[in-house]
Design a protein around this motif. Structure first.
Motif, mmCIF file in Angstrom:
data_model
loop_
_atom_site.group_PDB
_atom_site.id
_atom_site.type_symbol
_atom_site.label_atom_id
_atom_site.label_comp_id
_atom_site.label_asym_id
_atom_site.label_seq_id
_atom_site.Cartn_x
_atom_site.Cartn_y
_atom_site.Cartn_z
ATOM 1 N N LEU A 97 0.940 -1.144 0.069
ATOM 2 C CA LEU A 97 -0.066 -0.058 0.037
ATOM 3 C C LEU A 97 0.772 1.430 0.018
ATOM 4 O O LEU A 97 0.523 2.153 -0.938
ATOM 5 N N ILE A 145 1.346 4.116 -2.889
ATOM 6 C CA ILE A 145 0.766 5.562 -2.591
ATOM 7 C C ILE A 145 2.106 6.425 -2.804
ATOM 8 O O ILE A 145 1.968 7.225 -3.667
ATOM 9 N N PHE A 147 -4.126 4.417 8.944
ATOM 10 C CA PHE A 147 -3.748 5.774 8.561
ATOM 11 C C PHE A 147 -4.416 6.193 7.218
ATOM 12 O O PHE A 147 -4.955 5.269 6.604
ATOM 13 N N ASP A 148 -4.554 7.336 7.000
ATOM 14 C CA ASP A 148 -5.134 8.059 5.786
ATOM 15 C C ASP A 148 -4.049 8.051 4.751
ATOM 16 O O ASP A 148 -2.756 8.214 5.172
ATOM 17 N N ILE A 149 -3.952 7.944 3.331
ATOM 18 C CA ILE A 149 -2.970 7.753 2.722
ATOM 19 C C ILE A 149 -2.301 9.309 2.567
ATOM 20 O O ILE A 149 -1.275 9.654 2.465
ATOM 21 N N LYS A 190 -8.357 0.118 4.093
ATOM 22 C CA LYS A 190 -8.440 1.459 4.128
ATOM 23 C C LYS A 190 -7.879 2.333 3.027
ATOM 24 O O LYS A 190 -8.226 3.023 2.284
ATOM 25 N N GLY A 191 -6.647 1.978 2.976
ATOM 26 C CA GLY A 191 -5.297 2.630 2.231
ATOM 27 C C GLY A 191 -5.761 2.381 0.742
ATOM 28 O O GLY A 191 -5.617 3.439 0.075
ATOM 29 N N PHE A 192 -5.769 1.025 0.448
ATOM 30 C CA PHE A 192 -6.336 0.875 -1.007
ATOM 31 C C PHE A 192 -7.689 1.542 -1.395
ATOM 32 O O PHE A 192 -7.783 2.032 -2.293
ATOM 33 N N GLN A 198 -8.793 4.321 -0.245
ATOM 34 C CA GLN A 198 -8.616 5.678 -0.412
ATOM 35 C C GLN A 198 -7.560 5.711 -1.512
ATOM 36 O O GLN A 198 -7.831 6.757 -2.509
ATOM 37 N N PHE A 199 -6.688 4.821 -1.992
ATOM 38 C CA PHE A 199 -5.919 5.113 -3.195
ATOM 39 C C PHE A 199 -6.740 5.234 -4.323
ATOM 40 O O PHE A 199 -6.828 5.822 -5.235
#
Lengths: 121, 1045
Positions: free
Chosen positions: A18, A22, A104-106, B841-843, B845-846
């Motif tokens: 991830l 990012i 966490f948020d990206i 969550k990360g994916f 959001q991405f």
């Protein structure tokens, strides 16, 4: 223009993937490690080091302590990653520069990367 | 005449003495008997015998009873009288005076022939020229003539007058003697025999010994007078045995007489009395009571001694001089001191003793008194006397009094004198002391004034008095009544008058007085003294010293105390009324008799009418047999140990019903410690007792239940820490049943970390809230650690103060281990869950961002929802983790100082994303700074907003209000939703609580948010609360101390 290098150590391969997606997307070169041991053998010193605290077989805060106390290593910012609520204390204890609590948020990841590599740019 | 001569020759007359001569000389021819020659032989023989006898004999012969008598008889005829005429005369002629006596005797002899005998017969005869009382012892015997018939009466007689008279005299003198003894002023008694029988005792003797004749005379002496046996028996015995008389002088004995035991003194003689054989047969006691004399003598001696003592001790100099030369006979010490001489002056003349008086008038004055007999007296005369070789001046008041003998002739002078030198000197000092007195008055701390004369003119007054009166110095010189007109209506002026008139001191305690000060009356309490001073002033009036101590504050303080005491008394009376209302009966038991005095209520308690007779045995009768012995034992024990008796027992009323009585009592004792009474109270506690029984039954059931659940119950007396506990409790602490345990011992088993932090804090909290709860670790005797949970509540006394605490204790170690495992499990789970969530969550959001770049609207919307759901899931996991941390005491805080308003806006922004309702922020006070864990406070806000959104379906807004109140930051989150019932409001902060509305409409969630929020606020010294109306909405508020830096 050389890409900024971010070193990430986490025993969860999905987190590594991830963060890689990012940061790659934002133009960073990401070096991943499941335990952080590869940090000592790196030929090039990364601009930012992200370390998970509790990895199977290794402890990010110990690695951080080594980086911060070993004069032979170049000074690099270290950010601790953890789901542990006490992450701030641990970070202060081992001399880490910042924290990234899970989940966490990206945008948090991007903000941290930008913040600690700006001087290097 | 021839008859005459032959007679001379008759033989029977020869040697017949004088009377024979007389017979021969008589001319018998002319006699009725005829001439001797014619006399019969019987007459001749008889006369021969008669004339030759030396025993007095007399003969009446023949019908004419011619008298013959011999020489021995003649003296009985006296010197002048019948002899010699009687010889040869007729008996009737010779004895006319007694013829009436003897004629019958003669006739009797002559006719009957029997001889007569008379002894000491009074036959008065005429002789010696007078009729004399003559006593005779005589015999008349017949003389027979030749015919054998009585022809004469032969009388042999002897005059016994002398004997009879001496006998009579003896009798008379004896009578006189007895009379004399009887009336003698000395006590006389005759004691006979070795037992000293009181033969007789005279009046005086009886009086001396204070005895009646009866019962004393005729009895042994010491039977009547046992008290003197010891002192005089040996004396009497000695007299009796030796025959030696004994004389005692002023002999002291103790007698019981005149109604008392007293000392008596006697002069006495014990004279032995002898019988015909010369042996001592008795004792004559002659005693004279000299007691009064001795007492009088002693008294006199005493008085005399006293007189001399008096003279000697007298402070007044006294001297007695005798004779013209004034020889000093007696002087006392005082006069010697005055003269400065010693006792050697006695016997000297006044002039020799005091030569220095030469040239002074005293010799002459004494001589004048001696010669004229007129006393001399003077006041304050000056005398110069030698003192230690120096002539000094003295002042005397002295008197010369002439001493006169019984004839009125002066024989000496009595000199008394008083040395007044000191008085005269003192008089001179008086003026000085007067000045001192005035300054004393002025300086006295107590208000003091000197009042002069009957108008009490204020002569002196000190500042304290002026202040007390509320006046000024102008009062000096004014009469008191004028200076202090307010006294007119007060009692002091009459008292002053009494003191002035009588000189008695008046001392008044706490007199109420009032004075006018600046036109206003002021009342004070005074202790006052009014004293008239000795002596008069020159104008003949007296001074009164007036002192007053202002005791107002003391009196008022005391009155306040008295008032309080009165109130206390009132309270006690009310208490008594309360006792009455409490249906307390009282009794008073006489222990010796078992008699009981019972009040009507007491009898009512025993089921009796107020007039029923009810004593201790009656009480014993109605007490149930099972309880009787126990009650008796308690009563006896309380009496014996001087303790209060307390018991509860059952009685049977006359109607057969059973009642419980609670009784108590206290015994009273006499000085010797013997119990006299027991007094106390009784109460019918049947109702309470039955209730208690039911409680006990239910308690037993409860205990059974507790035992079953392995829960111990306890009851702690807060006053003395006495602990009552159920059978399960010791086991919880690791003891066996029956082990000795108490509160202190159990307390020591708490884990040191928990004892102070948990147990004691819980106790403090219980004192505030009445609820006791904690969970803490125990260290058992076997060193194992156990967790216990204690729950209890405080029991309050009538005065509202905590009295007891009771509750349960249960071993929760297993449950807790279970909990710990569960917590660990949850911890692991949540961590394991969160890791994939992070990457999801990360994916998402991405992807969301990528979709935005590629304008893939649908993906954007769906991925956004996905992120929200992941966040929710993440929060649930976070809550579970927090709860496990709270339970494990592992919740950590990172305090920083921050602007609370900013936090509210941040959180509201985040939350606004998740809802259509408008979150309104009403920030009444800006820039409120607090020191706390920012994230945790954010968490609380999120929880409150989440709930507000969740429980207000259909509503359009949520209101967040931030304000400052009482130094605290206050944040309210208000919704207008379903609300919470009053009943449920207290549960909302509990773990896993969820609000329901009907069965169908349940709300999602774990019910952990408010629990976590409450824990967070608690840990940060904040508070959280709820106000809600069912159906109208709720307001959750929390507050924190503001940081004032």
């Amino acid at each position: 223009m050389t890409k900024k290098k971010v070193y990430v150590a986490d025993d969860d391969p999905f987190i590594l993937e991830l963060i890689s997606i990012i940061l790659n997307d934002k133009g960073y070169e990401v070096i991943t490690s499941p335990d952080g041991r590869s940090l000592e053998t790196l030929t090039e010193v990364p601009d930012l080091i992200l370390l998970d605290i509790s990895m199977s077989g290794s402890d990010g805060s110990e690695i951080c302590k080594k980086i911060k106390t070993n004069a032979s290593l170049p000074r690099r910012p270290v950010v601790l990653i953890s789901a542990n609520r006490n992450i701030q204390e641990i970070a202060t204890g081992c001399g880490a520069d910042d924290i990234l609590p899970k989940p966490f948020d990206i945008k948090d990841v991007i903000a941290l990367a930008e913040k600690y590599t700006a001087a290097a740019m | 005449m021839d008859n005459h001569l032959p007679a001379q020759r008759e033989n029977f007359l020869k040697g017949g003495g004088e009377m024979a001569e007389l017979i021969a000389s008589i001319n018998w021819a002319e006699n009725l008997l005829g001439p001797i020659s014619g006399w019969p032989q019987s007459l001749r023989t008889t006369l021969s015998i008669l004339l030759h006898s030396k025993f007095p004999m007399f003969l009446f012969w023949g019908p004419h009873l011619i008298c013959f008598y011999n020489d021995a008889y003649r003296p009985s005829l006296g010197t002048v009288g019948k002899h010699p005429g009687a010889m040869g005369s007729r008996g009737e002629d010779v004895w006319p005076e007694i013829w009436h006596i003897i004629k019958p005797l003669i006739d009797q002899v002559l006719s009957g022939g029997e001889a007569t005998w008379s002894e000491d017969q009074l036959i008065p005869i005429y002789r010696n020229g007078k009729l004399e009382d003559v006593y005779w012892t005589f015999s008349y015997s017949p003389v027979h003539d030749e015919t054998g018939k009585p022809a004469g009466v032969f009388v042999t007689c002897s005059e016994t007058t002398q004997k009879v008279l001496s006998l009579k005299q003896l009798a008379r003198s004896e009578e006189q003697f007895r009379g004399m003894i009887e009336q003698a002023p000395v006590g006389i008694a005759i004691l006979s025999g070795p037992d000293f029988i009181v033969e007789s005792a005279n009046e005086t003797y009886l009086q001396i010994v204070d005895k009646a004749e009866k019962g004393f005379v005729g009895e042994p002496l010491f039977a009547g007078l046992p008290e003197v046996k010891e002192s005089i028996e040996h004396l009497l015995r000695n007299v009796y045995n030796t025959g030696q008389s004994y004389q005692g002088m002023e002999f002291e004995v103790t007698l019981n007489r005149y109604g008392k035991k007293e000392k008596a003194y006697f002069n006495f003689v014990y004279q032995p009395m002898r019988n015909a054989n010369g042996d001592v047969s008795g004792i004559l006691v002659v005693a004279y009571d000299v007691t009064n004399m001795i007492f009088a003598r002693e008294a006199l001696a005493h008085n005399e001694q006293r007189f001399w003592d008096y003279i000697n001790a007298s402070p007044v100099p006294i001297g007695i001089y005798e004779g013209r030369d004034m020889v000093i006979k007696t002087v006392n010490e005082s006069i010697l001191r005055t003269w400065n001489r010693d006792a050697s002056v006695i016997g000297k003349t006044f002039r020799e003793a005091l030569p220095e008086l030469e040239g002074q008038p005293f010799y002459q004055l004494l001589d004048d008194v001696y010669t004229t007999g007129i006393p001399y007296h003077t006041d304050g005369d000056r005398v110069d006397l030698m003192y230690n070789g120096v002539l000094q001046t003295f002042y005397f008041n002295f008197t010369y009094t002439p001493l006169k003998d019984q004839q009125g002739k002066v024989y000496g002078v009595l000199n008394t004198a008083t040395d007044i030198t000191k008085q005269i000197v003192a008089q001179k000092k008086l003026e000085v002391s007067e000045k001192k007195f005035r300054s004393l008055v002025n300086e006295a701390a107590a208000p003091t004034a000197l009042l002069h004369g009957p108008d009490y003119v204020i002569e002196l007054v000190n500042d304290a008095a002026i202040a007390l009166w509320g006046k000024d110095k102008n009062v000096i010189g004014k009469p008191l009544a004028e200076a202090l007109p307010e006294l007119a209506s007060q009692p002091f002026l009459p008292v002053l008058k009494h003191v002035y008139d009588t000189g008695e001191i008046y001392e008044g305690k706490e007199n109420i007085a009032w004075f006018i000060e600046n036109g206003k009356p002021k009342q004070v309490y005074l202790d006052v003294v009014f004293k008239r001073l000795e002596g008069l002033d020159a104008d003949g009036s007296a001074d009164i010293l007036v002192m007053g101590y202002n005791v107002t504050s003391q009196v008022e303080a005391r009155k306040e105390i008295e008032e309080n005491e009165y109130r206390l008394q009132q309270t006690n009376q009310r208490l008594a009324m309360a006792l009455e209302a409490g249906q307390l009966g009282s009794y008073d038991l006489e222990l010796a008799t078992g008699t009981m005095q019972c009040t009507a209520q007491c009898k009512a308690n025993y089921g009796l009418s107020p007039h029923a007779v009810f004593n201790f045995p009656d009480l014993m009768d109605i007490i149930l047999p099972d309880d009787r012995e126990y009650v008796q034992q308690l009563v006896a024990q309380a009496i014996k140990e001087h303790k209060v008796y307390n018991s509860e027992y059952r009685i049977r009323w006359p109607d057969g019903s059973i009642h419980w009585i609670r009784a108590s009592g206290v015994a009273t004792y006499d000085e010797a410690g013997k119990p006299l009474k027991m007094a106390g109270v009784t109460m019918n506690i049947t109702t309470g007792k039955l209730a208690m029984q039911r409680i006990q039954e239910s308690e037993e059931r409860l205990n059974m239940a507790l035992d079953y659940t392995e829960t111990g119950s306890w009851d702690l007396n807060l006053a003395n820490r006495e602990l009552i506990y159920s059978s399960r409790l010791p086991g919880i602490f690791g003891y066996k049943q029956g082990d000795e345990i108490d509160f202190k011992k159990l307390r020591a088993h708490f884990h040191p970390d928990d004892l102070h932090n948990v147990v004691e804090k819980a106790f403090e909290k219980a004192m505030e809230t009445g609820i006791y709860f904690y969970e803490a670790r125990l260290l058992r005797p076997d060193n194992s650690t156990r967790w216990v949970r204690t729950q209890g509540r405080v029991i309050y006394g009538n005065d509202g103060r905590p009295v007891r605490m009771l509750g349960t204790i249960v071993d929760i170690t297993e449950a807790r281990n279970e909990q710990a495992r569960k917590d660990e499990f949850i911890g692991i789970i949540s961590h394991e869950l969160r890791t994939p969530l992070t990457s999801i969550k990360g994916f998402a959001q991405f992807l969301h961002e990528r979709a935005s770049e590629f304008k893939d609207e649908m993906s954007v919307t769906l991925l956004a929802k996905m992120v929200i759901q992941v966040n929710k899931l993440n929060k649930l996991i976070q809550d579970l983790l927090d709860v496990t941390r709270i339970e494990g005491g592992k919740l950590k805080f990172h305090t920083t100082k921050f602007n609370f308003g900013e936090l509210v806006h941040e959180v509201a922004d985040v939350m606004q994303v998740t809802t259509d309702k408008k979150i309104e922020i009403n920030e009444l006070d800006q820039d409120l700074m607090v020191t706390a864990d920012r994230d945790r406070l954010g968490q609380v806000l999120i929880n409150l907003l989440t709930n507000a959104i969740k429980y207000s379906p259909g509503q359009e807004r949520i209101v967040v209000m931030v304000k400052k109140m009482d130094g605290q930051l206050v944040c309210d989150v208000t919704d207008f939703g379903i609300g919470i019932t009053q009943e449920n409001q207290k549960f909302v902060f509990e773990r896993f609580y969820r609000e329901f509305e009907g069965e169908a409409n349940t709300f999602p969630g774990l019910g952990l948010g408010l629990y976590i929020s409450a824990e967070i606020m608690k840990r940060q010294n904040g508070k959280i609360s709820v106000k809600s109306n069912k159906g109208k909405g709720s307001t959750f508020s929390f507050s924190l101390p503001l940081n004032n830096d």
